[in-house]
Design a protein around this motif. Structure first.
Motif, PDB file in Angstrom:
ATOM      1  N   PRO A   2       0.826  -1.202   0.000  1.00  0.00           N
ATOM      2  CA  PRO A   2       0.000   0.000   0.000  1.00  0.00           C
ATOM      3  C   PRO A   2       0.860   1.253   0.000  1.00  0.00           C
ATOM      4  O   PRO A   2       2.025   1.222   0.374  1.00  0.00           O
ATOM      5  N   ASP A   3       0.270   2.382  -0.441  1.00  0.00           N
ATOM      6  CA  ASP A   3       1.013   3.626  -0.532  1.00  0.00           C
ATOM      7  C   ASP A   3       1.026   4.409   0.770  1.00  0.00           C
ATOM      8  O   ASP A   3       1.522   5.534   0.813  1.00  0.00           O
ATOM      9  N   VAL A   4       0.473   3.861   1.839  1.00  0.00           N
ATOM     10  CA  VAL A   4       0.447   4.579   3.113  1.00  0.00           C
ATOM     11  C   VAL A   4       1.037   3.683   4.186  1.00  0.00           C
ATOM     12  O   VAL A   4       1.139   2.471   4.040  1.00  0.00           O
ATOM     13  N   THR A   5       1.452   4.295   5.280  1.00  0.00           N
ATOM     14  CA  THR A   5       2.035   3.574   6.395  1.00  0.00           C
ATOM     15  C   THR A   5       1.423   4.068   7.681  1.00  0.00           C
ATOM     16  O   THR A   5       0.774   5.117   7.706  1.00  0.00           O
ATOM     17  N   GLU A   6       1.606   3.317   8.752  1.00  0.00           N
ATOM     18  CA  GLU A   6       1.047   3.724  10.031  1.00  0.00           C
ATOM     19  C   GLU A   6       1.808   4.917  10.589  1.00  0.00           C
ATOM     20  O   GLU A   6       3.037   4.971  10.497  1.00  0.00           O
ATOM     21  N   PRO A   7       1.131   5.897  11.160  1.00  0.00           N
ATOM     22  CA  PRO A   7       1.832   7.071  11.682  1.00  0.00           C
ATOM     23  C   PRO A   7       2.677   6.717  12.888  1.00  0.00           C
ATOM     24  O   PRO A   7       2.305   5.898  13.718  1.00  0.00           O
ATOM     25  N   GLY A   8       3.855   7.343  12.971  1.00  0.00           N
ATOM     26  CA  GLY A   8       4.713   7.217  14.127  1.00  0.00           C
ATOM     27  C   GLY A   8       4.878   8.583  14.775  1.00  0.00           C
ATOM     28  O   GLY A   8       4.019   9.445  14.669  1.00  0.00           O
ATOM     29  N   ARG A   9       5.998   8.773  15.435  1.00  0.00           N
ATOM     30  CA  ARG A   9       6.243  10.068  16.046  1.00  0.00           C
ATOM     31  C   ARG A   9       6.423  11.128  14.970  1.00  0.00           C
ATOM     32  O   ARG A   9       7.202  10.957  14.035  1.00  0.00           O
ATOM     33  N   ARG A  10       5.702  12.217  15.094  1.00  0.00           N
ATOM     34  CA  ARG A  10       5.764  13.263  14.083  1.00  0.00           C
ATOM     35  C   ARG A  10       7.017  14.101  14.261  1.00  0.00           C
ATOM     36  O   ARG A  10       7.449  14.381  15.380  1.00  0.00           O
ATOM     37  N   LEU A  11       7.609  14.508  13.182  1.00  0.00           N
ATOM     38  CA  LEU A  11       8.739  15.421  13.197  1.00  0.00           C
ATOM     39  C   LEU A  11       8.315  16.722  12.536  1.00  0.00           C
ATOM     40  O   LEU A  11       7.634  16.708  11.506  1.00  0.00           O
ATOM     41  N   ILE A  12       8.703  17.813  13.116  1.00  0.00           N
ATOM     42  CA  ILE A  12       8.525  19.091  12.451  1.00  0.00           C
ATOM     43  C   ILE A  12       9.858  19.476  11.824  1.00  0.00           C
ATOM     44  O   ILE A  12      10.912  19.001  12.243  1.00  0.00           O
ATOM     45  N   PRO A  72       1.590  15.602  -0.347  1.00  0.00           N
ATOM     46  CA  PRO A  72       1.388  14.148  -0.287  1.00  0.00           C
ATOM     47  C   PRO A  72       0.579  13.776   0.953  1.00  0.00           C
ATOM     48  O   PRO A  72       0.565  14.508   1.948  1.00  0.00           O
ATOM     49  N   SER A  73      -0.058  12.648   0.901  1.00  0.00           N
ATOM     50  CA  SER A  73      -0.781  12.155   2.069  1.00  0.00           C
ATOM     51  C   SER A  73       0.163  12.064   3.262  1.00  0.00           C
ATOM     52  O   SER A  73       1.318  11.640   3.111  1.00  0.00           O
ATOM     53  N   PRO A  74      -0.280  12.468   4.442  1.00  0.00           N
ATOM     54  CA  PRO A  74       0.575  12.332   5.623  1.00  0.00           C
ATOM     55  C   PRO A  74       1.001  10.890   5.889  1.00  0.00           C
ATOM     56  O   PRO A  74       1.981  10.658   6.591  1.00  0.00           O
ATOM     57  N   LEU A  75       0.275   9.927   5.335  1.00  0.00           N
ATOM     58  CA  LEU A  75       0.575   8.519   5.577  1.00  0.00           C
ATOM     59  C   LEU A  75       1.311   7.859   4.414  1.00  0.00           C
ATOM     60  O   LEU A  75       1.512   6.642   4.422  1.00  0.00           O
ATOM     61  N   ILE A  76       1.715   8.626   3.409  1.00  0.00           N
ATOM     62  CA  ILE A  76       2.417   8.038   2.266  1.00  0.00           C
ATOM     63  C   ILE A  76       3.737   7.430   2.731  1.00  0.00           C
ATOM     64  O   ILE A  76       4.413   7.968   3.618  1.00  0.00           O
ATOM     65  N   LEU A 119       9.023  12.525   5.007  1.00  0.00           N
ATOM     66  CA  LEU A 119       7.800  11.785   5.288  1.00  0.00           C
ATOM     67  C   LEU A 119       7.181  12.323   6.568  1.00  0.00           C
ATOM     68  O   LEU A 119       7.889  12.658   7.524  1.00  0.00           O
ATOM     69  N   ALA A 120       5.871  12.414   6.576  1.00  0.00           N
ATOM     70  CA  ALA A 120       5.188  12.943   7.756  1.00  0.00           C
ATOM     71  C   ALA A 120       4.973  11.884   8.820  1.00  0.00           C
ATOM     72  O   ALA A 120       4.902  12.194  10.006  1.00  0.00           O
ATOM     73  N   ALA A 121       4.871  10.620   8.417  1.00  0.00           N
ATOM     74  CA  ALA A 121       4.463   9.567   9.352  1.00  0.00           C
ATOM     75  C   ALA A 121       5.619   8.739   9.881  1.00  0.00           C
ATOM     76  O   ALA A 121       5.411   7.848  10.702  1.00  0.00           O
ATOM     77  N   SER A 122       6.827   8.987   9.413  1.00  0.00           N
ATOM     78  CA  SER A 122       7.969   8.218   9.903  1.00  0.00           C
ATOM     79  C   SER A 122       9.221   9.090   9.799  1.00  0.00           C
ATOM     80  O   SER A 122       9.269  10.028   8.999  1.00  0.00           O
ATOM     81  N   PRO A 123      10.247   8.790  10.595  1.00  0.00           N
ATOM     82  CA  PRO A 123      11.469   9.605  10.598  1.00  0.00           C
ATOM     83  C   PRO A 123      12.374   9.281   9.413  1.00  0.00           C
ATOM     84  O   PRO A 123      13.481   8.770   9.568  1.00  0.00           O
ATOM     85  N   GLN A 124      11.901   9.587   8.239  1.00  0.00           N
ATOM     86  CA  GLN A 124      12.643   9.356   7.006  1.00  0.00           C
ATOM     87  C   GLN A 124      12.366  10.495   6.028  1.00  0.00           C
ATOM     88  O   GLN A 124      11.364  11.198   6.139  1.00  0.00           O
ATOM     89  N   ASN A 260       1.006  19.792  16.158  1.00  0.00           N
ATOM     90  CA  ASN A 260       0.789  19.596  14.724  1.00  0.00           C
ATOM     91  C   ASN A 260       1.999  20.126  13.970  1.00  0.00           C
ATOM     92  O   ASN A 260       2.503  21.205  14.248  1.00  0.00           O
ATOM     93  N   ALA A 261       2.496  19.347  12.997  1.00  0.00           N
ATOM     94  CA  ALA A 261       3.685  19.753  12.256  1.00  0.00           C
ATOM     95  C   ALA A 261       3.506  21.103  11.597  1.00  0.00           C
ATOM     96  O   ALA A 261       4.453  21.871  11.453  1.00  0.00           O
ATOM     97  N   ALA A 262       2.301  21.444  11.178  1.00  0.00           N
ATOM     98  CA  ALA A 262       2.093  22.708  10.473  1.00  0.00           C
ATOM     99  C   ALA A 262       2.332  23.896  11.375  1.00  0.00           C
ATOM    100  O   ALA A 262       2.634  24.993  10.907  1.00  0.00           O
ATOM    101  N   ASP A 263       2.243  23.703  12.698  1.00  0.00           N
ATOM    102  CA  ASP A 263       2.425  24.822  13.606  1.00  0.00           C
ATOM    103  C   ASP A 263       3.835  25.379  13.551  1.00  0.00           C
ATOM    104  O   ASP A 263       4.056  26.546  13.841  1.00  0.00           O
ATOM    105  N   ALA A 264       4.815  24.533  13.226  1.00  0.00           N
ATOM    106  CA  ALA A 264       6.205  24.978  13.245  1.00  0.00           C
ATOM    107  C   ALA A 264       6.816  25.023  11.861  1.00  0.00           C
ATOM    108  O   ALA A 264       7.986  25.298  11.715  1.00  0.00           O
TER     109      ALA A 264
END
Length: 280
Positions: A2-12, A72-76, A119-124, A260-264
């Motif tokens: 699939p093109d999405v993954t489970e969210p992990g710790r968010r990074l800004i 891109p989708s936050p879960l891509i 990536l929004a959902a993983s530290p990569q 929320n990542a958008a805040d920073a």
């Protein structure tokens, strides 16, 4: 897969960008893109006669900006984002070729393009690359060049015909083996890199790396301080060394945050608008 993954710790991501025409060029014709909300950062370095390099780098940046106007989708996941970047590079190449076919004065124009999309959902992060603009990562005391230059001299190093230390001063060091604007450019190099808090990523044109050794870049980045200050110190150092070319630097630093990542992720394009470009 699939093109999405489970969210992990968010990074800004905090960023800063600066572009300068240098000490010898009459105009600044590098191009950069900094779109934190869309999670896309890029540097392009155009080449060609008259204003053609300027056109080529603008077209490449415009292709990225248009595609990532819808983030891109936050879960891509990484491979799906890499495919999206490869498609954008193909679009940019086609746009440059089409423009050159219609505007004869632009015949032969081309551009490098190096892009990074966290990536929004993983530290990569995903990096896509063609040409000799570069992506680096500073982690602790180690500065790593993440991209491989698409140049004739690098090909000779890979073949065992040149030693790495001979590249910088070789008379053919600026001859590119792959560049957007050619029918046989092939797919962009794409790869996924891991991200840790405290990392600093840098995208830059060769106006920086032809003036400064990697060890000097590492020292300047390790001085610490706000990203805009670091970007300014790098550009100033390149100019102090002679500033033979336009110099463009984009810096990114991830930080863990529960908000929320958008805040920073405030846009940082005030010092360097995303539609500047260059030919050489």
């Amino acid at each position: 897969m699939p093109d999405v993954t489970e969210p992990g710790r968010r990074l800004i991501w905090r960023s800063a960008a600066l572009t300068d025409r240098g000490r010898k060029r009459r105009r600044n014709e590098d191009a950069l893109l900094v779109l934190p909300d869309s999670r896309i950062y890029a540097v392009a370095d155009g080449m060609g006669g008259h204003a053609a390099g300027d056109v080529a780098s603008r077209l490449a940046i415009a292709a990225l900006e248009t595609t990532f106007r819808r983030p891109p989708s936050p879960l891509i996941h990484g491979p799906a984002l890499a495919r999206r970047l490869m498609a954008v590079f193909d679009t940019a190449n086609a746009a440059i070729l089409e423009h050159a076919a219609v505007q004869r004065q632009c015949a032969g124009m081309g551009t490098t393009l190096t892009a990074l999309s966290p990536l929004a959902a993983s530290p990569q992060s995903v990096i896509a690359h063609i040409g000799d603009s570069r992506a680096y990562r500073l982690r602790g005391a180690e500065l790593s060049q993440l991209t491989r230059d698409h140049t004739w001299v690098q090909q000779q190093v890979d073949a065992g015909m040149l030693m790495p230390h001979e590249i910088r001063h070789h008379p053919l060091s600026n001859v590119l083996s792959r560049v957007l604007g050619t029918a046989a450019v092939g797919p962009a190099d794409t790869f996924i890199v891991d991200v840790l808090p405290g990392d600093i990523f840098m995208l830059c044109s060769d106006g920086l790396t032809t003036m400064l050794e990697d060890a000097e870049i590492r020292t300047l980045l390790r001085n610490g301080g706000p990203l805009p200050t670091l970007a300014r110190s790098l550009v100033d150092a390149a100019n102090a060394r002679g500033g033979l070319d336009n110099v463009t630097v984009v810096l990114l630093a991830p930080d863990p945050d529960t908000h929320n990542a958008a805040d920073a992720a405030a846009p940082s394009t005030a010092t360097a608008p995303p539609m500047k470009s260059k030919y050489r």
